[in-house]
Design a protein around this motif. Structure first.
Motif, PDB file in Angstrom:
ATOM      1  N   GLU A 119       0.824  -1.209   0.000  1.00 62.50           N
ATOM      2  CA  GLU A 119       0.000   0.000   0.000  1.00 62.50           C
ATOM      3  C   GLU A 119       0.859   1.260   0.000  1.00 62.50           C
ATOM      4  O   GLU A 119       0.513   2.259  -0.629  1.00 62.50           O
ATOM      5  CB  GLU A 119      -0.949  -0.011   1.199  1.00 62.50           C
ATOM      6  N   ARG A 120       2.026   1.212   0.674  1.00 63.18           N
ATOM      7  CA  ARG A 120       2.946   2.352   0.598  1.00 63.18           C
ATOM      8  C   ARG A 120       3.498   2.500  -0.813  1.00 63.18           C
ATOM      9  O   ARG A 120       3.673   3.608  -1.311  1.00 63.18           O
ATOM     10  CB  ARG A 120       4.086   2.187   1.606  1.00 63.18           C
ATOM     11  N   ASN A 128       1.888   1.590  -3.543  1.00 60.59           N
ATOM     12  CA  ASN A 128       0.791   2.143  -4.336  1.00 60.59           C
ATOM     13  C   ASN A 128       0.650   3.645  -4.117  1.00 60.59           C
ATOM     14  O   ASN A 128       0.426   4.415  -5.058  1.00 60.59           O
ATOM     15  CB  ASN A 128      -0.527   1.445  -3.973  1.00 60.59           C
ATOM     16  N   GLU A 129       0.769   4.065  -2.851  1.00 57.99           N
ATOM     17  CA  GLU A 129       0.644   5.486  -2.539  1.00 57.99           C
ATOM     18  C   GLU A 129       1.767   6.294  -3.187  1.00 57.99           C
ATOM     19  O   GLU A 129       1.521   7.358  -3.766  1.00 57.99           O
ATOM     20  CB  GLU A 129       0.670   5.681  -1.025  1.00 57.99           C
ATOM     21  N   SER A 180      -6.427  -3.331  -2.702  1.00 52.60           N
ATOM     22  CA  SER A 180      -7.025  -2.040  -3.054  1.00 52.60           C
ATOM     23  C   SER A 180      -7.197  -1.897  -4.562  1.00 52.60           C
ATOM     24  O   SER A 180      -8.104  -1.201  -5.026  1.00 52.60           O
ATOM     25  CB  SER A 180      -6.166  -0.891  -2.510  1.00 52.60           C
ATOM     26  N   ARG A 225      -6.249   5.093  -4.913  1.00 56.10           N
ATOM     27  CA  ARG A 225      -5.515   3.850  -5.154  1.00 56.10           C
ATOM     28  C   ARG A 225      -5.278   3.012  -3.908  1.00 56.10           C
ATOM     29  O   ARG A 225      -5.233   1.776  -3.984  1.00 56.10           O
ATOM     30  CB  ARG A 225      -4.165   4.177  -5.812  1.00 56.10           C
ATOM     31  N   THR A 226      -5.116   3.629  -2.744  1.00 56.91           N
ATOM     32  CA  THR A 226      -4.714   2.855  -1.571  1.00 56.91           C
ATOM     33  C   THR A 226      -5.895   2.519  -0.666  1.00 56.91           C
ATOM     34  O   THR A 226      -6.910   3.221  -0.651  1.00 56.91           O
ATOM     35  CB  THR A 226      -3.669   3.616  -0.745  1.00 56.91           C
ATOM     36  N   SER A 227      -5.739   1.456   0.102  1.00 60.63           N
ATOM     37  CA  SER A 227      -6.806   1.054   1.022  1.00 60.63           C
ATOM     38  C   SER A 227      -7.039   2.120   2.081  1.00 60.63           C
ATOM     39  O   SER A 227      -8.182   2.351   2.503  1.00 60.63           O
ATOM     40  CB  SER A 227      -6.446  -0.285   1.683  1.00 60.63           C
ATOM     41  N   SER A 247      -4.638  -1.573   6.275  1.00 60.96           N
ATOM     42  CA  SER A 247      -3.685  -2.065   5.279  1.00 60.96           C
ATOM     43  C   SER A 247      -4.262  -3.160   4.388  1.00 60.96           C
ATOM     44  O   SER A 247      -3.606  -3.603   3.446  1.00 60.96           O
ATOM     45  CB  SER A 247      -2.417  -2.582   5.969  1.00 60.96           C
TER      46      SER A 247
END
Length: 342
Positions: free
Chosen positions: A64-65, A67-68, A259, A275-277, A305
């Motif tokens: 997720e990081r 993606n961010e 996500s 984009r992120t959860s 997460s």
């Protein structure tokens, strides 16, 4: 991502368990969890499963990081491109004004009466020259207006170029962050895969089944009303993705991370999700879990997460983790942190 699993009760006594658990699994568990290699086999098995859970959880947070950082890098890239386009248009305006002043200077030169103010065209410091020219009253009204426009245009151009440079510098930093997060994900996944591979087939299967209901086939969704027509479309899209592989950093259509699946499913319904959860949990109105309806997003863990889509009958569709395809799982498979209605 399945977490907080409880060990399955096989009914085997301790001596039989020792023959089921491989020495490789015990060694891997000892390495990753700090347990001694000669620990009780049942404890070693539980430690191995807990270690896999931990590694996959760490990989998902890093995903997720990633993606961010990727989303931010894309936004910065667009900002830089817009600034560069704006700088190009402003440069064209500056060039036109210089051409206009050049034409005036050429006409005056031919008549032998070139105005000293037009030396601005050769000056690297227009602001200083304008101050001197105005003081000497050497700038005619038309030339003064053109020179003033030129000065403002040059200032705007310098500012735009500075903005573009700042955006490009930020973009390079974010690209570096993407690379760091990618390495973290890959490292955690390699460790988890090695540990899973060290377990006997029975243990690998029990790991995947540990938080499942054991019910075969699809949940009973008859008579379940979605939160909205777009939620209905998103649920239909998510169901189409069942069986497709988990691919970290992917948002479809051939593979997904958690996500990415939510973003893709709602995009099929005409809704743009972040984009992120972590961002998706705030993309709508939060409701209690007891009031969840099909299409609601269910975020897991305190840091959100992991995320899935509630589809009714106590089930969610989600992309669990690498090696596990998009599937149904119980909504309570992990601690729920929020439910969001889009």
């Amino acid at each position: 991502m399945v977490s907080h699993r409880r060990p399955t009760q096989s009914g085997l006594n301790r001596s039989v368990r020792a023959t089921v658990l491989s020495a490789a699994a015990a060694t891997a568990a000892a390495t990753l969890t700090g347990a001694p290699a000669n620990a009780d086999p049942q404890d070693a098995r539980e430690s191995a499963v807990a270690a896999v859970d931990r590694l996959l959880g760490e990989a998902e947070r890093a995903t997720e990081r990633y993606n961010e950082a990727g989303e931010r890098a894309e936004s910065l890239r667009q900002d830089a491109e817009r600034a560069q386009d704006r700088a190009a248009r402003e440069q064209e305006g500056v060039n036109r004004m210089r051409d206009e002043l050049g034409a005036i200077a050429g006409a005056q030169y031919r008549t032998g009466s070139i105005d000293p103010a037009l030396a601005l065209l050769l000056s690297s410091d227009p602001d200083t020259y304008l101050e001197r020219a105005a003081a000497l009253d050497r700038v005619g009204a038309r030339q003064s207006l053109t020179l003033d426009k030129l000065r403002r245009a040059q200032r705007a151009l310098a500012q735009t170029r500075a903005e573009a440079g700042h955006a490009l510098a930020e973009l390079e930093r974010d690209r570096a962050a993407v690379t760091r997060h990618k390495r973290t994900v890959e490292s955690r996944l390699r460790q988890a895969r090695r540990l899973l591979a060290s377990l006997p087939p029975q243990e690998r299967a029990s790991f995947d089944r540990a938080s499942r209901t054991g019910r075969d086939g699809e949940p009973d969704l008859s008579g379940v009303a979605p939160g909205s027509p777009r939620a209905m479309s998103a649920v239909a899209a998510a169901r189409q993705a069942l069986g497709r592989p988990y691919v970290w950093g992917a948002n479809g259509p051939s593979g997904f991370d958690c996500s990415g699946l939510m973003q893709w499913a709602y995009a099929q319904a005409g809704v743009a999700l972040p984009r992120t959860s972590q961002a998706q949990r705030y993309a709508g109105r939060m409701v209690p879990l007891s009031q969840a309806r099909p299409g609601d997003l269910v975020a897991y863990r305190a840091d959100a997460s992991h995320i899935g889509m509630y589809v009714g009958d106590g089930q969610v569709i989600h992309a669990p983790y690498p090696g596990a395809p998009v599937r149904y799982d119980p909504v309570g498979m992990m601690p729920v942190s929020s439910v969001t209605r889009i």
